[in-house]
Write a protein that holds these residues in place. Structure first.
Motif, PDB file in Angstrom:
ATOM      1  N   MET A  22       0.846  -1.183   0.000  1.00 46.83           N
ATOM      2  CA  MET A  22       0.000   0.000   0.000  1.00 46.83           C
ATOM      3  C   MET A  22       0.888   1.242   0.000  1.00 46.83           C
ATOM      4  O   MET A  22       1.833   1.320   0.777  1.00 46.83           O
ATOM      5  CB  MET A  22      -0.909  -0.035   1.228  1.00 46.83           C
ATOM      6  CG  MET A  22      -1.823   1.168   1.363  1.00 46.83           C
ATOM      7  SD  MET A  22      -3.136   1.180   0.170  1.00 46.83           S
ATOM      8  CE  MET A  22      -4.526   0.741   1.139  1.00 46.83           C
ATOM      9  N   PRO A  23       0.606   2.206  -0.876  1.00 52.55           N
ATOM     10  CA  PRO A  23       1.407   3.425  -0.897  1.00 52.55           C
ATOM     11  C   PRO A  23       1.377   4.143   0.452  1.00 52.55           C
ATOM     12  O   PRO A  23       0.404   4.067   1.191  1.00 52.55           O
ATOM     13  CB  PRO A  23       0.717   4.272  -1.966  1.00 52.55           C
ATOM     14  CG  PRO A  23      -0.034   3.297  -2.805  1.00 52.55           C
ATOM     15  CD  PRO A  23      -0.442   2.202  -1.875  1.00 52.55           C
ATOM     16  N   ASN A  24       2.466   4.835   0.747  1.00 50.51           N
ATOM     17  CA  ASN A  24       2.603   5.505   2.032  1.00 50.51           C
ATOM     18  C   ASN A  24       2.801   7.005   1.811  1.00 50.51           C
ATOM     19  O   ASN A  24       3.811   7.579   2.200  1.00 50.51           O
ATOM     20  CB  ASN A  24       3.783   4.904   2.807  1.00 50.51           C
ATOM     21  CG  ASN A  24       3.826   5.400   4.232  1.00 50.51           C
ATOM     22  OD1 ASN A  24       2.805   5.799   4.788  1.00 50.51           O
ATOM     23  ND2 ASN A  24       5.004   5.398   4.816  1.00 50.51           N
ATOM     24  N   THR A  25       1.842   7.648   1.197  1.00 47.34           N
ATOM     25  CA  THR A  25       1.933   9.065   0.892  1.00 47.34           C
ATOM     26  C   THR A  25       1.730   9.922   2.143  1.00 47.34           C
ATOM     27  O   THR A  25       1.002   9.517   3.048  1.00 47.34           O
ATOM     28  CB  THR A  25       0.916   9.467  -0.195  1.00 47.34           C
ATOM     29  OG1 THR A  25       1.105  10.843  -0.530  1.00 47.34           O
ATOM     30  CG2 THR A  25      -0.516   9.235   0.248  1.00 47.34           C
ATOM     31  N   VAL A  26       2.387  11.076   2.159  1.00 52.65           N
ATOM     32  CA  VAL A  26       2.126  12.036   3.237  1.00 52.65           C
ATOM     33  C   VAL A  26       0.903  12.890   2.925  1.00 52.65           C
ATOM     34  O   VAL A  26       0.405  13.592   3.807  1.00 52.65           O
ATOM     35  CB  VAL A  26       3.350  12.956   3.502  1.00 52.65           C
ATOM     36  CG1 VAL A  26       4.547  12.132   3.937  1.00 52.65           C
ATOM     37  CG2 VAL A  26       3.671  13.832   2.305  1.00 52.65           C
ATOM     38  N   MET A  27       0.425  12.814   1.695  1.00 56.50           N
ATOM     39  CA  MET A  27      -0.780  13.563   1.320  1.00 56.50           C
ATOM     40  C   MET A  27      -1.985  12.960   2.036  1.00 56.50           C
ATOM     41  O   MET A  27      -2.148  11.737   2.063  1.00 56.50           O
ATOM     42  CB  MET A  27      -1.021  13.492  -0.190  1.00 56.50           C
ATOM     43  CG  MET A  27      -0.049  14.292  -1.025  1.00 56.50           C
ATOM     44  SD  MET A  27      -0.213  16.088  -0.795  1.00 56.50           S
ATOM     45  CE  MET A  27      -1.885  16.380  -1.368  1.00 56.50           C
ATOM     46  N   PRO A  28      -2.827  13.803   2.621  1.00 52.38           N
ATOM     47  CA  PRO A  28      -4.049  13.255   3.212  1.00 52.38           C
ATOM     48  C   PRO A  28      -4.951  12.688   2.110  1.00 52.38           C
ATOM     49  O   PRO A  28      -4.969  13.189   0.997  1.00 52.38           O
ATOM     50  CB  PRO A  28      -4.698  14.461   3.888  1.00 52.38           C
ATOM     51  CG  PRO A  28      -4.007  15.658   3.371  1.00 52.38           C
ATOM     52  CD  PRO A  28      -2.704  15.239   2.769  1.00 52.38           C
ATOM     53  N   ARG A  29      -5.645  11.641   2.449  1.00 57.80           N
ATOM     54  CA  ARG A  29      -6.554  10.990   1.505  1.00 57.80           C
ATOM     55  C   ARG A  29      -7.955  11.552   1.711  1.00 57.80           C
ATOM     56  O   ARG A  29      -8.430  11.605   2.841  1.00 57.80           O
ATOM     57  CB  ARG A  29      -6.551   9.480   1.729  1.00 57.80           C
ATOM     58  CG  ARG A  29      -5.186   8.860   1.492  1.00 57.80           C
ATOM     59  CD  ARG A  29      -5.135   7.430   2.030  1.00 57.80           C
ATOM     60  NE  ARG A  29      -3.785   6.943   2.093  1.00 57.80           N
ATOM     61  CZ  ARG A  29      -3.320   5.942   1.354  1.00 57.80           C
ATOM     62  NH1 ARG A  29      -4.116   5.298   0.537  1.00 57.80           N
ATOM     63  NH2 ARG A  29      -2.061   5.577   1.465  1.00 57.80           N
TER      64      ARG A  29
END
Length: 192
Positions: free
Chosen positions: A1-8
């Motif tokens: 699963m991607p671990n972006t710092v962008m809120p979803r």
């Protein structure tokens, strides 16, 4: 699963059309992170899926003249080279639907394989020049001539533009960490 710092963006906060795109993405690829992040900017998401894909890639825009199979070949070559797991899942299905066989997809890194004709080889060569890994990419006179045997100059510009958008999007999705990377991905996972 991607671990972006962008809120979803939560599903409940998405417009009906974005929620539908999220569900299609999850159904097709197993992951909807890209939609959850793009939902922060609905106009860009609309442009990407409706104008770029609908209009330019799938030829709904008047004046687009490159056959969709050629664009699918270009796209699957780029995504296999770039190593975007989500892209490869989705693009493989679309390539197969466009008439590119699994045998061809398996031979995507072998342009001299007998499954390819000269038109396909020219498209694959253009993708090799446009890929993230090729910082010295160049449309040589030889490659132009190879492409020109099958496409007019407007179509060559169209292919190059499509490759440029796809390659730029690849850089963005890896930089924002919104897709899983495969081993071949030239952009390393973030540290820390």
């Amino acid at each position: 699963m991607p671990n972006t710092v962008m809120p979803r963006v939560p599903l409940a906060a998405m417009s009906p059309s974005i929620a539908a795109a999220f569900h299609r993405c999850v159904e097709k690829t197993g992951d909807g992170t890209i939609i959850e992040v793009m939902a922060h900017q609905p106009d860009i998401m609309r442009w990407y899926f409706e104008e770029f894909y609908g209009g330019i890639f799938y030829n709904r825009l008047t004046g687009m003249r490159v056959d969709v199979r050629s664009k699918e070949l270009l796209r699957i070559k780029l995504s296999k080279q770039h190593g975007c797991q989500l892209c490869n899942r989705s693009n493989t299905l679309d390539a197969l639907a466009a008439g590119i066989t699994q045998e061809m997809i398996d031979a995507i890194h072998t342009p001299d394989a007998p499954v390819w004709d000269e038109k396909d080889r020219a498209v694959i060569a253009l993708a090799d020049e446009m890929t993230l890994q090729n910082m010295d990419g160049h449309l040589s006179a030889d490659l132009h001539a190879r492409l020109r045997a099958h496409y007019d100059d407007g179509q060559i510009v169209e292919l190059g533009f499509v490759a440029a958008i796809l390659t730029g999007i690849a850089k963005w999705i890896f930089t924002f960490d919104i897709v899983d990377r495969e081993e071949v991905c030239p952009i390393g996972k973030p540290v820390g």
